[in-house]
Design a protein around this motif. Structure first.
Motif, short mmCIF file in Angstrom:
data_model
loop_
_atom_site.label_atom_id
_atom_site.label_comp_id
_atom_site.label_asym_id
_atom_site.label_seq_id
_atom_site.Cartn_x
_atom_site.Cartn_y
_atom_site.Cartn_z
N PRO A 54 2.86 -22.42 -17.49
CA PRO A 54 3.48 -21.89 -16.25
C PRO A 54 4.80 -22.56 -15.91
CG PRO A 54 1.13 -22.24 -15.92
CD PRO A 54 1.48 -22.87 -17.24
N ALA A 55 4.87 -23.90 -16.09
CA ALA A 55 6.11 -24.61 -15.77
C ALA A 55 7.23 -24.20 -16.74
CB ALA A 55 5.88 -26.12 -15.83
N THR A 57 7.43 -21.43 -18.42
CA THR A 57 7.76 -20.03 -18.15
C THR A 57 8.67 -19.91 -16.94
OG1 THR A 57 5.66 -19.29 -19.08
CG2 THR A 57 6.80 -17.77 -17.60
N CYS A 58 8.39 -20.68 -15.91
CA CYS A 58 9.23 -20.67 -14.72
C CYS A 58 10.67 -21.05 -15.07
CB CYS A 58 8.65 -21.62 -13.68
SG CYS A 58 9.60 -21.70 -12.13
N TRP A 62 14.03 -18.48 -15.29
CA TRP A 62 15.21 -18.80 -14.48
C TRP A 62 16.47 -18.79 -15.34
CZ3 TRP A 62 16.26 -24.26 -11.99
CH2 TRP A 62 17.38 -24.18 -11.16
N MET A 75 5.77 -14.83 -15.27
CA MET A 75 5.03 -15.88 -14.57
C MET A 75 3.62 -15.46 -14.22
SD MET A 75 7.93 -17.83 -12.32
CE MET A 75 8.79 -16.37 -11.81
N ALA A 79 0.25 -17.44 -15.58
CA ALA A 79 -0.73 -17.98 -14.64
C ALA A 79 -2.16 -17.57 -14.97
CB ALA A 79 -0.39 -17.53 -13.21
N ASN A 118 -0.96 -21.10 -9.27
CA ASN A 118 0.21 -21.17 -10.15
C ASN A 118 1.16 -20.01 -9.92
OD1 ASN A 118 -0.14 -23.58 -11.52
ND2 ASN A 118 -1.39 -22.67 -13.14
N TYR A 122 4.89 -21.04 -8.69
CA TYR A 122 6.06 -20.88 -9.55
C TYR A 122 6.86 -19.63 -9.21
CZ TYR A 122 4.31 -24.76 -12.27
OH TYR A 122 3.89 -26.01 -12.65
N LEU A 125 8.96 -21.04 -6.47
CA LEU A 125 9.91 -22.06 -6.92
C LEU A 125 11.10 -21.44 -7.65
CD1 LEU A 125 7.68 -25.00 -8.26
CD2 LEU A 125 9.15 -25.00 -6.24
N ASN A 126 10.86 -20.37 -8.39
CA ASN A 126 11.93 -19.76 -9.19
C ASN A 126 12.90 -19.02 -8.27
OD1 ASN A 126 13.39 -17.82 -10.87
ND2 ASN A 126 11.99 -18.44 -12.49
N ARG A 130 11.99 -15.65 -5.97
CA ARG A 130 11.58 -16.10 -4.64
C ARG A 130 11.64 -14.97 -3.62
NH1 ARG A 130 15.09 -20.51 -3.63
NH2 ARG A 130 13.73 -21.67 -5.05
#
Length: 305
Positions: A54-55, A57-58, A62, A75, A79, A118, A122, A125-126, A130
Motif C-alpha cells: 500500500p505504501a 502504491t501510494c 503520486w 490503492m 489495500a 489502508n 493512503y 495521504l496521496n 485526496r
C-alpha cells in the motif's frame, strides 16, 4: 468522473461471499496457529502485503502520470488481501502451500480492519486522490461492515461447514474454487462488455499501470523473501500471495461506494484478469525449476499440503 454501466451489486456481493466460503472449507484453526509456531515467512509476507505494497502504491500513484481515478483504483487493489487463487498457484509452482494457506487465512481475517484502514489512509495521504476521497460517499463504518459481510462471515461459515462435514468439504473444495473463479471471470467479462467503449478508450492508460503494479507486488514478495533468506519454497509462496490480490473485494467496494469512478473500476476489474495471467506464467516457470534437496517442502510434505 466517468459514466459506467453497473452490474447487479447484490449478485457480486453474493458471488464474492461464495468464493470466500469455498476457500474457507479447507481452512483449519491450525492454519492460524502455524503462523505462531513458524512466523517468519507468513509474517514477512503479511508485512509486504499490508504495509509495503500500500505504501509503495501510494508513492507510485503520486509519481506516475495517471488520472486520479486510476490512482485510486491502484490503492484500492493494494489495500485488499491476497486472493484465494494464490494457494493453487503456489502448489503449481512447487511452493510451500502451508505458508500460502496460512497467509490467505490470516490476511483475509486481517483485511476486515486493514483494508478499510489502508484505503482510507493512503487515499487521503496521496495528493492526487485526496479530493476524490472527500467527494465520494465513503462511510468507513459501512465499508468495515461490507468487508465483514463478504469476507469474515463467509469465511467463518466455510470453516464451520468444513469442520462439521469434512467429507463434503473434501469433495467440493476444488469444484467450488474452480467454479467460483470461472463465474467471477464471467462477471468481469460482462462488466467489460457492458462498458466496451470506455474500456477501449482507457486501455492505453490502465493496461500498463496494472501490469506494472502487479509486477511491483510480485517483486516486493520476492525481495522480502530473499532479504530474509527464506527457503525457495517459502519465497515462492510469499511472492504469489503478495502478487495475487482479492480484486473481487476491490470491485465490490468500488461498485458500492464510488460507482461513478470508471477508471478505478476498470483497474480493479483488469487486475482480476491480469494477476491470473502473470501468476500462472510465473507458476509454470517455477514448476520447471526443482527445489533444493534441503527445502522444507521435501522434509515435511504433509505440512506443505
Amino acid at each position: 468522473m466517468t459514466d459506467i454501466a453497473l452490474p447487479d451489486l447484490t449478485l457480486l456481493n453474493i458471488l464474492l461471499g461464495l468464493m470466500m466460503f469455498g476457500v474457507a472449507l479447507s481452512l483449519r484453526p491450525a492454519d492460524f496457529v502455524r503462523i505462531v509456531k513458524a512466523p517468519k515467512a507468513p509474517a514477512a509476507g503479511l508485512v509486504a502485503q499490508f504495509v509495503l505494497l500500500p505504501a509503495g502504491t501510494c508513492l507510485a500513484a503520486w509519481l506516475l502520470p495517471v488520472s486520479a481515478e486510476v490512482a485510486l483504483g491502484m490503492m484500492l487493489v493494494a489495500a485488499c488481501p491476497g486472493g484465494s487463487f494464490s494457494n493453487i498457484l503456489t502448489w503449481l509452482a512447487r511452493g510451500n502451500v502451508a505458508v500460502s494457506v496460512s497467509m490467505t487465512a490470516v490476511s483475509s481475517l486481517a483485511a476486515t480492519v486493514l483494508t478499510p484502514l489502508n484505503f482510507a489512509l493512503y487515499g487521503t495521504l496521496n495528493p492526487r486522490t485526496r479530493e476524490l476521497m472527500t467527494d465520494i460517499s465513503l462511510d468507513r463504518v459501512d465499508l468495515l461492515l461490507l468487508v465483514l459481510l463478504v469476507l469474515a462471515l463467509p469465511m467463518a461459515l466455510g470453516m464451520l461447514v468444513g469442520r462439521r462435514f469434512p467429507g463434503f468439504a473434501a469433495r467440493s473444495e476444488k469444484p467450488w474454487r474452480i467454479g467460483s473463479m470461472l463465474v467471477f471471470l464471467a462477471f468481469v467479462a460482462i462488466a467489460f462488455g457492458n462498458n466496451l467503449d470506455l474500456f477501449l478508450d482507457q486501455i492505453g492508460t490502465f493496461f500498463w499501470v496494472v501490469v506494472g503494479h502487479n509486477a511491483l507486488a510480485l517483486l516486493l514478495g520476492q525481495a522480502i523473501g530473499r532479504g530474509l533468506r527464506m527457503p525457495v519454497s517459502d519465497r515462492r509462496a510469499v511472492t504469489l500471495e503478495v502478487g495475487i490480490q482479492n480484486s473481487g473485494l476491490g470491485l465490490v467496494i468500488a461498485f458500492t461506494f464510488f460507482p461513478e469512478l470508471g477508471g478505478a473500476l476498470l483497474v480493479a476489474a483488469f487486475w482480476g484478469v491480469w494477476h491470473l495471467v502473470s501468476g500462472l506464467t510465473l507458476a509454470q516457470v517455477w514448476s520447471r525449476r526443482p527445489l533444493p534437496a534441503d527445502d522444507p517442502v521435501h522434509r515435511d510434505p504433509v505440512g506443505a499440503r
